[in-house]
Design an enzyme around this catalytic site. Structure first.
Site, PDB file in Angstrom:
ATOM      1  N   ALA A   1      -8.928   3.422   0.889  1.00 15.26           N
ATOM      2  CA  ALA A   1     -10.290   3.246   1.843  1.00 15.26           C
ATOM      3  C   ALA A   1     -11.591   4.128   1.122  1.00 15.26           C
ATOM      4  CB  ALA A   1     -10.010   3.606   3.262  1.00 15.26           C
TER       5      ALA A   1
ATOM      6  N   HIS B   1      -0.047  -5.231   0.912  1.00 13.89           N
ATOM      7  CA  HIS B   1      -0.526  -4.271   1.736  1.00 13.89           C
ATOM      8  C   HIS B   1      -0.071  -2.539   1.279  1.00 13.89           C
ATOM      9  CE1 HIS B   1      -0.384  -2.250   6.258  1.00 13.89           C
ATOM     10  NE2 HIS B   1      -1.398  -1.462   5.289  1.00 13.89           N
ATOM     11  N   ASP B   2      -0.982  -1.600   1.171  1.00 15.27           N
ATOM     12  CA  ASP B   2      -0.566  -0.428   0.361  1.00 15.27           C
ATOM     13  C   ASP B   2       0.760   0.230   0.950  1.00 15.27           C
ATOM     14  OD1 ASP B   2      -2.314   0.256   2.252  1.00 15.27           O
ATOM     15  OD2 ASP B   2      -3.679   1.357   1.206  1.00 15.27           O
TER      16      ASP B   2
ATOM     17  N   GLY C   1      -0.561  10.885  -0.527  1.00 17.21           N
ATOM     18  CA  GLY C   1      -1.409  11.855  -0.755  1.00 17.21           C
ATOM     19  C   GLY C   1      -0.885  13.123  -0.004  1.00 17.21           C
TER      20      GLY C   1
END
Length: 481
Positions: free
Chosen positions: A14, A235-236, A401
């Site tokens: 995003a 879809h990640d 992350g």
């Protein structure tokens, strides 16, 4: 001996996109970054939009930087889409899921299909930006009336690369138009709500071929054809869960980034009323699995605060947070009040004030409040998932992350009372690459993929510590709001 092959993973988040190159062999798995580029939404008079042409340019630049590869796969965030006209041309920039157009739309949809019926049919949690609500918001627009095809973001980019259209299933399962029991469209829901399923291209599954790079794409990128595009878990989160380096079935996962997606990998959906009330979603994953999870606001809270503070050095901020009092104040990290951008420090302080807790003042105190709140949300999601699915776990895998945030990982272990295994950081790109490699018979089944990850990638283990009673007390504070 099987040669090592190279796969390009286009992984769009995003806030940024990247093209990663994965090199895969029987006992080799390496990932390098070829190109990273910003993803900056643009606010125009009609609302918040994705700059999808800039994203596509970033993809082409990334493929050029990647060099010769054996295949390309694309994953991105969910729910958003582009509309094409009868000639296959894009009808305007895709609407951003944080755009205000879906405010109040869900309640209107529920007038036709009540929320409980919608959940029983599609298994999808309530989120105001689900594709179904976006389509309902767009129902009377000239753009939708002109549209002849709807392509989710990864499918749109794949179409521009290959000229072939398809709808990848793991991402389609976030539209609230898929039946998770059958892995096909929920025709009854679509008919009752006036959604024309002919707008969607044929369903594809991870591993399916998605076409070859077009001649002009080869020329633009300098690649030598033929170069196939392979359908991955587009879809990640589906790609990230495929890259959880778990041994056995009794694990929970948290895919961390802008969002935290916390839950379980199951073989069948949980469609009970209790599950709906707890706002769990049943999205589809690799090999017919179900990603049974709860969406939590995630590091978006911290990202927005850092932006408001003028981008201070993150390491110093986390050191200040580690020194701040633990669990002094917590907020509900799943609260939709935090969804929109802007003034995040003030909104977090206001939530603490409204709930009668001490108000965090400094960036370090606010950061500690955010991280404690995220760990508490992780605890609640994983405990609820185990109860609702009758599926106990003995370890939590954190990927994405957030694995770089050691304080968050330790707090999550403390909150859950379970060991946390952190890594890999680039989980979505690893899952993307491994699905491509599996489609080309370079690796075996899902368990084989995970064993390869566990053998080749650095993982960090965090053992739970501290007083579990303090987490229960903090949880009770939120429950009594």
């Amino acid at each position: 001996m099987t040669a090592v092959k190279a796969y390009a993973a286009v992984d769009l988040g995003a806030s940024s996109g990247r093209v990663m190159v994965g090199r895969v062999g029987p006992d080799a798995l390496e990932l390098t970054e070829a190109h990273r580029f910003p993803n900056r939404p643009v606010r125009v008079p009609e609302g918040l939009r994705w700059d999808v042409l800039s994203l596509y340019a970033g993809v082409l630049d990334g493929l050029r930087a990647a060099g010769q590869v054996d295949s390309v796969g694309i994953d991105s965030w969910a729910v958003d889409y582009g509309l094409l006209d009868a000639d296959g041309a894009l009808l305007g920039n895709p609407v951003h899921y944080r755009d205000a157009r879906t405010e109040g739309v869900a309640e209107k949809v529920w007038d036709t299909v009540p929320a409980a019926e919608l959940y029983a049919a599609t298994g999808l949690q309530h989120a105001p930006f689900n594709t179904l609500y976006q389509l309902a918001a767009a129902a009377s627009t000239a753009q939708l009336a002109q549209a002849r095809r709807l392509l989710l973001i990864p499918d749109l980019l794949s179409y521009w690369l290959t000229g072939e259209q398809g709808t990848e299933l793991t991402n389609a399962s976030t539209t609230q138009l898929i039946d998770p029991r059958t892995g096909d469209w929920s025709h009854g829901v679509a008919a009752r709500l006036g959604v024309d399923l002919e707008l969607f291209a044929a369903l594809r599954r991870p591993g399916d071929p998605a076409g070859l790079l077009l001649p002009q794409v080869l020329e633009e990128t300098g690649l030598t054809g033929p170069v196939p595009v392979t359908t991955v878990g587009s879809h990640d989160t589906a790609s990230a869960v495929a890259a959880v380096p778990a041994v056995g079935a009794h694990f929970a996962y948290i895919c961390t980034g802008t969002w935290s997606l916390a839950g379980l990998e199951l073989t069948a959906p949980v469609l009970t009323e209790d599950s709906r009330a707890a706002n769990f979603t049943n999205e589809l994953g690799l090999d017919g699995t179900v990603r049974y999870l709860r969406n939590i606001m995630g590091l978006w809270l911290l990202q927005e605060c850092v932006r408001a503070w003028g981008d201070p050095e993150l390491g110093a901020l986390l050191r200040d947070a580690a020194a701040a009092p633990a669990l002094r104040s917590v907020v509900d990290a799943g609260d939709a009040a935090f969804l929109a951008p802007g003034r995040m420090p003030e909104r977090i302080a206001g939530a603490c004030r409204a709930s009668g807790q001490p108000v965090p003042r400094t960036p370090g105190e606010i950061t500690r409040c955010i991280l404690d709140s995220l760990a508490l949300a992780h605890r609640r999601a994983i405990a609820d998932a185990q109860r609702l699915a009758d599926h106990p776990v003995d370890v939590v895998h954190v990927v994405g992350g957030g694995t770089r945030n050691a304080l968050l990982c330790q707090l999550t272990a403390d909150a859950c009372g379970l060991p946390v295994v952190a890594g890999p950081t680039e989980a979505a790109a690893f899952g993307n690459v491994l699905v491509q490699a599996r489609a080309h018979e370079l690796v075996g089944d899902r368990a084989d993929m995970r064993r390869l990850l566990a053998r080749t990638q650095p993982l960090t283990r965090y053992e739970p510590r501290g007083d579990a009673e303090r987490w229960r007390e903090a949880e009770a504070r939120l429950a009594t709001r």
